[in-house]
Design a protein around this motif. Structure first.
Motif, PDB file in Angstrom:
ATOM      1  N   GLY A  24     -16.067  -0.571 -17.311  1.00 54.70           N
ATOM      2  CA  GLY A  24     -17.202  -0.491 -16.402  1.00 54.70           C
ATOM      3  C   GLY A  24     -16.837  -0.790 -14.960  1.00 54.70           C
ATOM      4  N   ILE A  25     -15.638  -0.371 -14.573  1.00 55.20           N
ATOM      5  CA  ILE A  25     -15.161  -0.623 -13.212  1.00 55.20           C
ATOM      6  C   ILE A  25     -15.761   0.405 -12.260  1.00 55.20           C
ATOM      7  N   ASP A  26     -16.361  -0.066 -11.191  1.00 53.02           N
ATOM      8  CA  ASP A  26     -16.929   0.801 -10.167  1.00 53.02           C
ATOM      9  C   ASP A  26     -15.800   1.403  -9.332  1.00 53.02           C
ATOM     10  N   ILE A  27     -15.834   2.710  -9.126  1.00 49.61           N
ATOM     11  CA  ILE A  27     -14.767   3.402  -8.391  1.00 49.61           C
ATOM     12  C   ILE A  27     -14.638   2.873  -6.965  1.00 49.61           C
ATOM     13  N   SER A  28     -15.748   2.595  -6.305  1.00 51.24           N
ATOM     14  CA  SER A  28     -15.683   2.061  -4.938  1.00 51.24           C
ATOM     15  C   SER A  28     -15.021   0.687  -4.917  1.00 51.24           C
ATOM     16  N   ASP A  29     -15.341  -0.144  -5.908  1.00 52.15           N
ATOM     17  CA  ASP A  29     -14.715  -1.466  -6.002  1.00 52.15           C
ATOM     18  C   ASP A  29     -13.227  -1.335  -6.297  1.00 52.15           C
ATOM     19  N   LEU A  30     -12.887  -0.401  -7.179  1.00 52.26           N
ATOM     20  CA  LEU A  30     -11.481  -0.177  -7.515  1.00 52.26           C
ATOM     21  C   LEU A  30     -10.708   0.290  -6.286  1.00 52.26           C
ATOM     22  N   ALA A  31     -11.294   1.203  -5.534  1.00 56.46           N
ATOM     23  CA  ALA A  31     -10.648   1.707  -4.320  1.00 56.46           C
ATOM     24  C   ALA A  31     -10.420   0.580  -3.317  1.00 56.46           C
ATOM     25  N   ALA A  32     -11.428  -0.267  -3.152  1.00 58.71           N
ATOM     26  CA  ALA A  32     -11.291  -1.387  -2.214  1.00 58.71           C
ATOM     27  C   ALA A  32     -10.215  -2.356  -2.691  1.00 58.71           C
ATOM     28  N   LYS A  39     -11.712   8.650  -2.573  1.00 58.62           N
ATOM     29  CA  LYS A  39     -11.448  10.057  -2.860  1.00 58.62           C
ATOM     30  C   LYS A  39     -10.136  10.223  -3.620  1.00 58.62           C
ATOM     31  N   GLN A  40      -9.160   9.356  -3.322  1.00 58.75           N
ATOM     32  CA  GLN A  40      -7.885   9.425  -4.035  1.00 58.75           C
ATOM     33  C   GLN A  40      -8.080   9.124  -5.516  1.00 58.75           C
ATOM     34  N   ILE A  41      -8.953   8.171  -5.813  1.00 62.18           N
ATOM     35  CA  ILE A  41      -9.203   7.824  -7.205  1.00 62.18           C
ATOM     36  C   ILE A  41      -9.942   8.960  -7.897  1.00 62.18           C
ATOM     37  N   TYR A  42     -10.924   9.536  -7.233  1.00 57.91           N
ATOM     38  CA  TYR A  42     -11.641  10.676  -7.822  1.00 57.91           C
ATOM     39  C   TYR A  42     -10.699  11.857  -8.060  1.00 57.91           C
ATOM     40  N   ARG A  43      -9.794  12.117  -7.109  1.00 54.17           N
ATOM     41  CA  ARG A  43      -8.832  13.211  -7.297  1.00 54.17           C
ATOM     42  C   ARG A  43      -7.895  12.912  -8.456  1.00 54.17           C
ATOM     43  N   LEU A  44      -7.553  11.626  -8.657  1.00 55.57           N
ATOM     44  CA  LEU A  44      -6.696  11.226  -9.773  1.00 55.57           C
ATOM     45  C   LEU A  44      -7.415  11.458 -11.102  1.00 55.57           C
ATOM     46  N   ILE A  45      -8.608  10.890 -11.262  1.00 52.17           N
ATOM     47  CA  ILE A  45      -9.289  10.981 -12.557  1.00 52.17           C
ATOM     48  C   ILE A  45      -9.817  12.383 -12.841  1.00 52.17           C
ATOM     49  N   ASN A  46      -9.987  13.194 -11.798  1.00 54.08           N
ATOM     50  CA  ASN A  46     -10.393  14.589 -11.989  1.00 54.08           C
ATOM     51  C   ASN A  46      -9.189  15.525 -12.088  1.00 54.08           C
ATOM     52  N   ARG A  52       1.250   9.661  -5.187  1.00 51.07           N
ATOM     53  CA  ARG A  52       2.580   9.051  -5.119  1.00 51.07           C
ATOM     54  C   ARG A  52       2.623   7.909  -6.127  1.00 51.07           C
ATOM     55  N   LEU A  53       3.804   7.576  -6.566  1.00 52.45           N
ATOM     56  CA  LEU A  53       3.964   6.496  -7.538  1.00 52.45           C
ATOM     57  C   LEU A  53       3.386   5.188  -7.008  1.00 52.45           C
ATOM     58  N   SER A  54       3.589   4.899  -5.740  1.00 53.36           N
ATOM     59  CA  SER A  54       3.072   3.652  -5.173  1.00 53.36           C
ATOM     60  C   SER A  54       1.545   3.613  -5.208  1.00 53.36           C
ATOM     61  N   THR A  55       0.907   4.757  -4.975  1.00 43.94           N
ATOM     62  CA  THR A  55      -0.558   4.820  -5.032  1.00 43.94           C
ATOM     63  C   THR A  55      -1.036   4.666  -6.472  1.00 43.94           C
ATOM     64  N   LEU A  56      -0.360   5.311  -7.394  1.00 43.87           N
ATOM     65  CA  LEU A  56      -0.703   5.196  -8.803  1.00 43.87           C
ATOM     66  C   LEU A  56      -0.585   3.743  -9.264  1.00 43.87           C
ATOM     67  N   MET A  57       0.452   3.052  -8.819  1.00 44.72           N
ATOM     68  CA  MET A  57       0.649   1.647  -9.184  1.00 44.72           C
ATOM     69  C   MET A  57      -0.462   0.776  -8.598  1.00 44.72           C
ATOM     70  N   ARG A  58      -0.825   1.010  -7.367  1.00 40.24           N
ATOM     71  CA  ARG A  58      -1.903   0.223  -6.728  1.00 40.24           C
ATOM     72  C   ARG A  58      -3.211   0.382  -7.495  1.00 40.24           C
ATOM     73  N   ALA A  62      -4.886  -2.614  -9.707  1.00 38.82           N
ATOM     74  CA  ALA A  62      -6.220  -3.058  -9.296  1.00 38.82           C
ATOM     75  C   ALA A  62      -7.220  -2.923 -10.449  1.00 38.82           C
ATOM     76  N   ALA A  63      -6.990  -1.951 -11.335  1.00 40.63           N
ATOM     77  CA  ALA A  63      -7.856  -1.777 -12.505  1.00 40.63           C
ATOM     78  C   ALA A  63      -7.539  -2.785 -13.600  1.00 40.63           C
ATOM     79  N   GLY A  64      -6.375  -3.430 -13.488  1.00 38.78           N
ATOM     80  CA  GLY A  64      -5.973  -4.397 -14.518  1.00 38.78           C
ATOM     81  C   GLY A  64      -5.070  -3.801 -15.581  1.00 38.78           C
ATOM     82  N   ILE A  65      -4.456  -2.684 -15.266  1.00 33.15           N
ATOM     83  CA  ILE A  65      -3.540  -2.026 -16.203  1.00 33.15           C
ATOM     84  C   ILE A  65      -2.110  -2.404 -15.839  1.00 33.15           C
TER      85      ILE A  65
END
Length: 97
Positions: A24-32, A39-46, A52-58, A62-65
């Motif tokens: 139940g993680i809010d995308i805006s909270d995850l992005a912050a 938009k990067q998160i939406y482009r990822l999940i869509n 980039r690997l560094s963005t994927l890691m962030r 942040a999601a706890g994975i």
């Protein structure tokens, strides 16, 4: 925007989306929390863009994975290698002097 066709990336994106939905993680909270544009998160999940690997890691951290969990998803790597014409590199042989 056209969807990405790389099966491994699709599996990672699906895993992150399912995790975010389950928790139940809010995308805006995850992005912050990841310090990325939502938009990067939406482009990822869509599956519209491979980050980039560094963005994927962030995003995943942040999601706890944990990174080890993210990259150890169930996936048929042998099939993926065949489909993408990826060979295993051989070891360098030592030359006799």
């Amino acid at each position: 925007m056209e969807q990405i066709q790389d099966n491994y990336f699709i599996a990672i994106a699906d895993y992150i989306k399912a995790f975010v939905d389950e928790e139940g993680i809010d995308i805006s909270d995850l992005a912050a929390a990841a310090n990325v544009d939502r938009k990067q998160i939406y482009r990822l999940i869509n599956k519209e863009h491979i980050p980039r690997l560094s963005t994927l890691m962030r995003i995943s951290l942040a999601a706890g994975i944990e990174p080890a969990k993210l990259f150890s998803i169930k996936f048929d790597f042998d099939k993926y290698m065949k489909e993408n014409n990826i060979l295993k590199a051989g070891f360098k042989t030592k030359r006799k002097s």
